[in-house]
Design an enzyme around this catalytic site. Structure first.
Site, PDB file in Angstrom:
ATOM      1  N   LYS A 130      -0.122   6.364   9.331  1.00 46.18           N
ATOM      2  CA  LYS A 130      -0.486   7.515  10.162  1.00 46.18           C
ATOM      3  C   LYS A 130      -1.028   7.007  11.493  1.00 46.18           C
ATOM      4  CE  LYS A 130      -1.749  10.796   6.445  1.00 46.18           C
ATOM      5  NZ  LYS A 130      -2.881  11.497   5.780  1.00 46.18           N
TER       6      LYS A 130
ATOM      7  N   GLU B 158       0.834  -1.209   0.000  1.00 49.83           N
ATOM      8  CA  GLU B 158       0.000   0.000   0.000  1.00 49.83           C
ATOM      9  C   GLU B 158       0.870   1.261   0.000  1.00 49.83           C
ATOM     10  OE1 GLU B 158      -2.599   1.500  -0.443  1.00 49.83           O
ATOM     11  OE2 GLU B 158      -4.363   0.685   0.539  1.00 49.83           O
TER      12      GLU B 158
ATOM     13  N   ASP C  74      -4.189   5.165   6.447  1.00 51.28           N
ATOM     14  CA  ASP C  74      -4.657   6.333   7.191  1.00 51.28           C
ATOM     15  C   ASP C  74      -5.626   5.836   8.279  1.00 51.28           C
ATOM     16  OD1 ASP C  74      -5.306   8.962   7.840  1.00 51.28           O
ATOM     17  OD2 ASP C  74      -6.503   9.326   6.065  1.00 51.28           O
TER      18      ASP C  74
ATOM     19  N   ARG D 239       1.548  12.384  -8.618  1.00 44.68           N
ATOM     20  CA  ARG D 239       2.008  10.995  -8.479  1.00 44.68           C
ATOM     21  C   ARG D 239       3.433  10.778  -8.966  1.00 44.68           C
ATOM     22  NH1 ARG D 239      -2.433   7.871  -7.134  1.00 44.68           N
ATOM     23  NH2 ARG D 239      -4.374   8.316  -8.238  1.00 44.68           N
TER      24      ARG D 239
ATOM     25  N   ASP E  77      -1.315  10.970  -4.812  1.00 42.90           N
ATOM     26  CA  ASP E  77      -1.857  12.092  -5.583  1.00 42.90           C
ATOM     27  C   ASP E  77      -2.686  13.054  -4.751  1.00 42.90           C
ATOM     28  OD1 ASP E  77      -4.063  10.185  -5.224  1.00 42.90           O
ATOM     29  OD2 ASP E  77      -5.159  11.494  -6.602  1.00 42.90           O
TER      30      ASP E  77
HETATM   31  P1  5GP Z   1      -7.669   4.746   4.700  1.00 40.64           P
HETATM   32  O1  5GP Z   1      -8.700   3.834   4.066  1.00 40.64           O
HETATM   33  O2  5GP Z   1      -6.594   4.007   5.435  1.00 40.64           O
HETATM   34  O3  5GP Z   1      -8.310   5.819   5.534  1.00 40.64           O
HETATM   35  O4  5GP Z   1      -7.019   5.579   3.553  1.00 40.64           O
HETATM   36  C1  5GP Z   1      -6.267   4.980   2.592  1.00 40.64           C
HETATM   37  C2  5GP Z   1      -6.275   5.779   1.313  1.00 40.64           C
HETATM   38  O5  5GP Z   1      -6.574   7.184   1.505  1.00 40.64           O
HETATM   39  C3  5GP Z   1      -4.897   5.740   0.739  1.00 40.64           C
HETATM   40  O6  5GP Z   1      -4.676   4.565  -0.015  1.00 40.64           O
HETATM   41  C4  5GP Z   1      -4.873   7.019  -0.069  1.00 40.64           C
HETATM   42  O7  5GP Z   1      -5.465   6.804  -1.321  1.00 40.64           O
HETATM   43  C5  5GP Z   1      -5.722   7.991   0.729  1.00 40.64           C
HETATM   44  N1  5GP Z   1      -4.891   8.836   1.618  1.00 40.64           N
HETATM   45  C6  5GP Z   1      -4.866   8.846   2.971  1.00 40.64           C
HETATM   46  N2  5GP Z   1      -3.990   9.748   3.451  1.00 40.64           N
HETATM   47  C7  5GP Z   1      -3.432  10.336   2.368  1.00 40.64           C
HETATM   48  C8  5GP Z   1      -2.425  11.362   2.198  1.00 40.64           C
HETATM   49  O8  5GP Z   1      -1.851  11.933   3.133  1.00 40.64           O
HETATM   50  N3  5GP Z   1      -2.118  11.685   0.909  1.00 40.64           N
HETATM   51  C9  5GP Z   1      -2.708  11.108  -0.172  1.00 40.64           C
HETATM   52  N4  5GP Z   1      -2.311  11.505  -1.368  1.00 40.64           N
HETATM   53  N5  5GP Z   1      -3.645  10.134  -0.050  1.00 40.64           N
HETATM   54  C10 5GP Z   1      -3.999   9.752   1.199  1.00 40.64           C
HETATM   55 MG    MG Z   2      -5.646   9.335  -4.049  1.00 42.65          MG
HETATM   56 MG    MG Z   3      -3.640   3.260  -1.367  1.00 45.10          MG
END
Ligand code: 5GP
Ligand code: MG
Ligand code: MG
Length: 180
Positions: free
Chosen positions: A136, A104, A108, A170, A164
């Site tokens: 994070k 991955e 987040d 990217r 992105d």
């Molecule tokens: P989660 O499902 O863990 O909350 O988020 C995962 C997805 O959110 C990542 O694969 C990414 O696409 C997006 N994302 C979360 N934090 C960031 C960040 O700081 N920058 C970017 N570009 N995408 C993020």
């Molecule tokens: Mg994205």
């Molecule tokens: Mg991702």
């Protein structure tokens, strides 16, 4: 590349230079090399689009025989963007009995990998671990272990090296963080 860049309506400043990223990728690759030595052809499964650059650099540092493939996480219908169930598309390989390493870009809240692991477990792999470039800790909401974290960051929004901001950024080789 400049220290400050503009993507759409936001300004971003340099946060992690390419050399630092490479060191972190090297460290996590060596851990994986040690942990998977002697195991039957592990499968690296990258999540598109964000993981393409990380996968490319990581896999060159892997010393055991491996397979790699990419999948996408897509919403069940085109109308919901966040907070709805996502399905895994593009996985054609059987993963039954295989050691799977999910690759991955960033974890987040953990929502995405939770869906992903749930879907993959139903296919009876021998093992599943997550290898993420960024983690994070301040926003992670799940209890699933994320074993391989190349780097940890705060609750800030970053771009570059595959990540992105509304499809821009990217291709940047360094990581940039959004400014206030
Ligand atoms: P989660 O499902 O863990 O909350 O988020 C995962 C997805 O959110 C990542 O694969 C990414 O696409 C997006 N994302 C979360 N934090 C960031 C960040 O700081 N920058 C970017 N570009 N995408 C993020
Ligand atoms: Mg994205
Ligand atoms: Mg991702």
């Amino acid at each position: 590349m400049e220290d400050i860049i503009q993507l759409h309506d936001r300004k971003f400043k340099i946060m992690i230079p390419a050399e630092k990223i490479d060191q972190a990728v090297e460290t996590v690759a060596q851990r994986i090399n040690a942990d998977y030595a002697g195991k039957e052809t592990p499968l690296f499964l990258g999540i598109l689009n964000g993981s393409f650059m990380f996968m490319s650099d990581l896999i060159k540092k892997i010393e055991f025989q491996n397979e790699l493939s990419f999948v996408k996480l897509a919403s069940y219908d085109g109308t919901c963007s966040t907070g709805c169930v996502k399905s895994l598309i593009g996985l054609n390989n059987s993963i039954e009995g295989r050691h799977v390493i999910i690759v991955e870009d960033i974890v987040d809240t953990g929502e995405s990998i939770e869906h992903m692991i749930h879907d993959l477990e139903a296919r009876k792999p021998a093992s599943i671990e997550v290898c993420t470039l960024f983690f994070k800790p301040g926003s992670y909401r799940k209890t699933l272990p994320v074993k391989y974290r190349a780097m940890e960051i705060g609750n800030e929004f970053i771009v570059g090296y595959g990540l992105d901001y509304d499809q821009l950024g990217r291709s940047l080789k360094d990581i940039y963080v959004v400014t206030e």
